[in-house]
Scaffold this motif. Structure first.
Motif, mmCIF file in Angstrom:
data_model
loop_
_atom_site.group_PDB
_atom_site.id
_atom_site.type_symbol
_atom_site.label_atom_id
_atom_site.label_comp_id
_atom_site.label_asym_id
_atom_site.label_seq_id
_atom_site.Cartn_x
_atom_site.Cartn_y
_atom_site.Cartn_z
ATOM 1 N N UNK A 68 37.846 38.269 33.747
ATOM 2 C CA UNK A 68 37.798 38.058 34.676
ATOM 3 C C UNK A 68 38.334 36.811 35.286
ATOM 4 N N UNK A 69 39.848 36.854 35.836
ATOM 5 C CA UNK A 69 40.169 35.945 36.244
ATOM 6 C C UNK A 69 40.253 35.093 37.409
ATOM 7 N N UNK A 70 40.054 34.459 37.204
ATOM 8 C CA UNK A 70 39.481 33.160 38.064
ATOM 9 C C UNK A 70 39.605 33.394 39.350
ATOM 10 N N UNK A 71 40.369 33.288 40.209
ATOM 11 C CA UNK A 71 40.944 33.790 41.305
ATOM 12 C C UNK A 71 40.354 35.280 41.615
ATOM 13 N N UNK A 72 39.889 35.523 41.093
ATOM 14 C CA UNK A 72 39.580 37.566 41.249
ATOM 15 C C UNK A 72 38.081 36.818 41.516
ATOM 16 N N UNK A 178 42.137 26.641 43.434
ATOM 17 C CA UNK A 178 42.669 27.886 43.411
ATOM 18 C C UNK A 178 41.052 28.185 44.741
ATOM 19 N N UNK B 65 48.250 27.079 40.106
ATOM 20 C CA UNK B 65 48.762 27.496 41.106
ATOM 21 C C UNK B 65 49.975 26.514 42.179
ATOM 22 N N UNK B 164 47.212 35.864 30.864
ATOM 23 C CA UNK B 164 46.502 37.106 31.677
ATOM 24 C C UNK B 164 45.833 36.886 33.013
ATOM 25 N N UNK B 165 44.770 36.043 32.545
ATOM 26 C CA UNK B 165 43.902 36.030 34.405
ATOM 27 C C UNK B 165 44.900 35.198 34.460
ATOM 28 N N UNK B 166 45.291 33.618 34.534
ATOM 29 C CA UNK B 166 46.073 33.061 34.928
ATOM 30 C C UNK B 166 47.073 33.043 35.654
ATOM 31 N N UNK B 168 46.799 35.626 37.229
ATOM 32 C CA UNK B 168 46.502 36.679 39.120
ATOM 33 C C UNK B 168 46.846 35.169 39.922
ATOM 34 N N UNK B 179 46.476 41.826 40.709
ATOM 35 C CA UNK B 179 45.941 41.175 41.874
ATOM 36 C C UNK B 179 46.024 40.963 43.443
ATOM 37 N N UNK B 195 37.801 44.907 44.706
ATOM 38 C CA UNK B 195 38.330 44.432 43.965
ATOM 39 C C UNK B 195 36.950 44.817 42.439
ATOM 40 N N UNK B 199 38.745 43.811 38.675
ATOM 41 C CA UNK B 199 37.651 43.372 38.182
ATOM 42 C C UNK B 199 37.526 44.136 36.647
ATOM 43 N N UNK B 202 40.972 44.629 34.975
ATOM 44 C CA UNK B 202 41.053 42.906 34.383
ATOM 45 C C UNK B 202 40.611 43.504 33.149
ATOM 46 N N UNK B 203 39.014 43.659 33.265
ATOM 47 C CA UNK B 203 38.599 43.616 31.371
ATOM 48 C C UNK B 203 38.606 44.725 30.667
#
Lengths: 238, 241, 259
Positions: A68-72, A178, B65, B164-166, B168, B179, B195, B199, B202-203
């Protein structure tokens, strides 16, 4: 120069706000670290345990949180857990008004969970990389399980896992940025607020980048020293 | 839950496409840049090595970020200059800014991965090539790079997942990726299930990607399939593996 | 919930509050955004300030309670109210039907209207949906402006920002062709140096379907008693001139009449 004045301390400059933000950033990271390490060690223990359910849970846990994205994760914890907590408490005791679920708590929990999922993998790797002959030597000396763990296995796991954990620590420091998105007044959000007031995005974002960079470089130095120290008995033999 | 899915899935799917586009574009452009940089990085000459080291250190030592804000809002501050250079058209679009930032960030990580892999190439293979009288470019093309890329392959896959995760964070500069769509839908409905759906998406993307990457890996290592492969991680920055 | 128990519950809640604050004066926690000048913003010494903050202080003074201001990002401002991070949202929030499903509002303390802002040199005069076709329009996310754009401008590219400040930055740098904002902060912004690029365009948007019945303070639905006390104090500060005094510090327009 007026740019310097903007970064100065005192009521006109934003230096003191940024410094306050930096304290929150560091506090977050230093609080999330031990929690993440404890959970991570527990999950790593499950993943090498003989229990099938334990192993399955560990795999599920690490795959989920690392996918999962850390933000999520942060949003789910912040909006979801807060709501859940209040519903639970209301259900248990309808007379309690609400409980506060602060962005700070959400930030620490989310960061610790993400850290623990990666740490579990690193610790598991270290466990598996350890020479099994060492444990047998302990058994030959008729040491019991806990003595073997504490005097033989633990020091080696620490040595083997340190480089990996060091990298995770750096990632943790960066991930704290974040939390600015859920209005926790960390370094990043202090910069956002300063930009909103002064309209100088380049100055402030560059400044916070440099601050993060400096901290990361310092941490890398310290970690390098720690690794050298932990390896002092190893490299000499080669 | 089903209700949420049918109502919001189309919007989230739109977002997922943008997420995929940004991720794939960034990591592939970063891959192109990482090769020459990693070759510079392993040179003896300090003048070649140090600038690369500095760039890598900066992008790995600062939050994504923060890099994104610096590039996006920072470039807005230099609009007249960028217009003069004819670059404003590029910087005006938040998706471009996100892709540029992510490319540079991923470039730094991929360069480090490739550096490790290049340095781990067995010297004897190189010597064998030299003994056959291969010139430098052939040596690299046929011996060093194939060996290095095979070693780096799992770590490069991790890097894609991390991007991919970053990625977001692009949602904070108005990019409507997965996101961004998720946050918009949540802000309208306050429905926490949104959410959870995001999730799951994304998974799924991550798991599908990891499976494809593993197939490729098996293909690359097919000549070694009779051996038990024990590979050492090239970098400690791990994701799904 | 069984209604007969409600008084008992309220009494218990009241007791727990009074027990908790036996020694101290009653404190009302007010949530605000802090990124919406001149209504609520942070000064360089880290203090919240602005029209909303001053109105909040005046109301607290009239109620005889202590005020504590808490900053919260806009997207989370209603969830945090429901999670009891604070008791009142005082952040120039429009009273809308959608929000009324979640929270209860006080009487309006500002009239509401929205306006388009465009670049002076853009040549955009008409801001009706046809002429804005394909244009990039910005707004703050989770706002009535965002809802308005989503339903009235389906063919425009809509960019949603976490704060109005962020949208202003992109408006000034020309990343967006136009933006929609509340009339007061927009008027204020285009008068500053940063906003000198831009001007208001089109008619004021006052359709109650989008702008609601005005700007109010939001509370949890069950805190009806506190809501009534705030309404009373709001009426007091309007009638005794305190409101007008604060109004004049910030705006030349009267916020209740927009004249």
């Amino acid at each position: 120069m007026d740019n310097l004045a903007l970064l100065s301390f005192g009521s006109q400059g934003w230096g003191d706000e940024l410094l306050k933000g930096l304290c929150i950033t560091l506090l977050l990271a230093f609080l999330a670290l031990p929690i993440g390490l404890i959970i991570g060690t527990g999950v790593a223990g499950l993943s090498v345990s003989s229990s099938r359910f334990g192993r399955a849970f560990a795999t599920f846990y690490t795959t989920l949180l690392r996918g999962l994205p850390e933000l999520l994760t942060l949003f789910i914890i912040y909006h979801g857990l807060g709501l859940l907590l209040n519903q639970l408490i209301k259900w248990l005791n309808p007379d309690i008004k609400y409980v506060e679920f602060s962005p700070f708590a959400a930030g620490i929990i989310a960061l610790a969970l993400v850290f623990s999922s990666y740490a579990a993998e690193v610790i598991r790797g270290a466990w598996q990389a350890m020479d099994k002959g060492q444990k047998e030597a302990g058994i030959a000396l008729s040491m019991n399980r806990w003595l073997i763990f504490w005097f033989i296995e633990r020091p080696q796991i620490v040595r083997l896992a340190l480089p990996g954990l060091g990298n995770l620590w750096i990632n943790l420091l960066k991930d704290t940025a974040l939390v600015s998105v859920i209005a926790l007044d960390d370094l990043m959000r202090a910069a956002n607020i300063a930009v909103g007031a002064t309209k100088k995005p380049f100055l402030f974002y560059l400044s916070v980048c440099l601050v993060y960079w400096l901290i990361c470089i310092l941490c890398e130095r310290v970690l390098f020293k720690m690794e050298t120290r932990l390896n002092r008995g190893i490299s000499a033999g080669k | 839950m089903l209700d949420v899915l049918t109502r919001f899935a189309p919007m989230l799917a739109d977002g997922a496409l943008i997420t995929l586009k940004i991720t794939l574009l960034s990591v592939s452009m970063a891959a192109l840049l990482a090769l020459p940089l990693s070759l510079m990085r392993i040179q003896e000459s300090r003048f070649l090595r140090w600038p690369v080291q500095l760039i890598i250190s900066f992008f790995r030592g600062t939050p994504l970020i923060a890099q994104l804000f610096l590039l996006y809002y920072g470039s807005g501050q230099f609009r007249p200059f960028l217009m003069e250079m004819g670059l404003w058209g590029f910087f005006r679009d938040p998706v471009n800014c996100a892709i540029l930032t992510f490319t540079m960030n991923s470039m730094a990580y991929q360069t480090e991965i490739l550096r490790g892999a290049l340095q781990s190439v067995d010297k004897r293979s190189v010597e064998a090539g030299k003994a056959m009288g291969m010139p430098m470019n052939l040596l690299y093309r046929h011996i060093v790079l194939p060996l290095a890329y095979r070693t780096a392959f799992p770590a490069l896959g991790n890097e894609v997942i991390l991007m991919l995760k970053g990625g977001a964070v692009a949602s904070v500069i108005t990019v409507m990726d997965l996101m961004g769509q998720t946050r918009r839908v949540f802000s309208q409905s306050f429905d926490i299930n949104v959410y959870l759906v995001a999730a799951a998406m994304y998974l799924i993307i991550a798991i599908v990607f990891v499976s494809i990457w593993r197939l490729f890996e098996r293909y690359l290592n097919r000549h070694q399939s009779h051996r038990v492969i024990r590979r050492k991680p090239i970098t400690n920055r791990t994701a799904l593996n | 919930m069984n209604k007969t128990y409600l008084p008992i519950k309220l009494a218990l809640v009241a007791m727990s509050i009074s027990a908790y604050q036996a020694s101290a004066q009653e404190t009302v926690r007010i949530g605000t955004e802090g990124a919406y000048p001149p209504f609520n913003y942070f000064t360089a010494d880290g203090q919240l300030a602005g029209f909303d903050i001053d109105i909040g202080k005046a109301i607290c003074a009239d109620m005889g309670v202590q005020c504590e201001f808490i900053a919260q990002d806009w997207d989370g401002i209603i969830p945090a109210l429901l999670a009891n991070k604070y008791d009142v949202v005082l952040a120039s929030m429009f009273i809308t039907e959608a929000r009324k499903e979640q929270v209860a509002f006080t009487k309006p303390y500002q009239a509401s209207a929205m306006t388009f802002v465009v670049d002076k040199n853009s040549g955009i005069n008409d801001v009706d949906p046809e002429s804005m076709d394909g244009m990039i329009i910005g707004a703050q996310s989770s706002t009535t402006q965002a809802d308005y754009l989503a339903s009235a401008y389906p063919n425009a590219e809509i960019r949603l920002y976490p704060t109005q400040d962020a949208a202003n930055l992109d408006m000034a740098s020309g990343r967006i062709d136009a933006m929609v904002g509340d009339i007061m902060p927009m008027t204020d912004w285009i008068a500053t140096q940063d906003g000198s690029c831009c001007e208001k365009a089109g008619e004021l948007i006052t359709n109650p379907k989008y702008v609601g019945e005005g700007v109010g303070m939001a509370l949890r639905k069950e805190d009806a008693e506190l809501r009534e006390r705030i309404n009373k104090s709001l009426a007091n500060i309007i009638s005794n001139g305190t409101y007008q005094k604060i109004n004049e510090q910030y705006f030349s327009l009267n916020l209740l009449t927009l004249k």
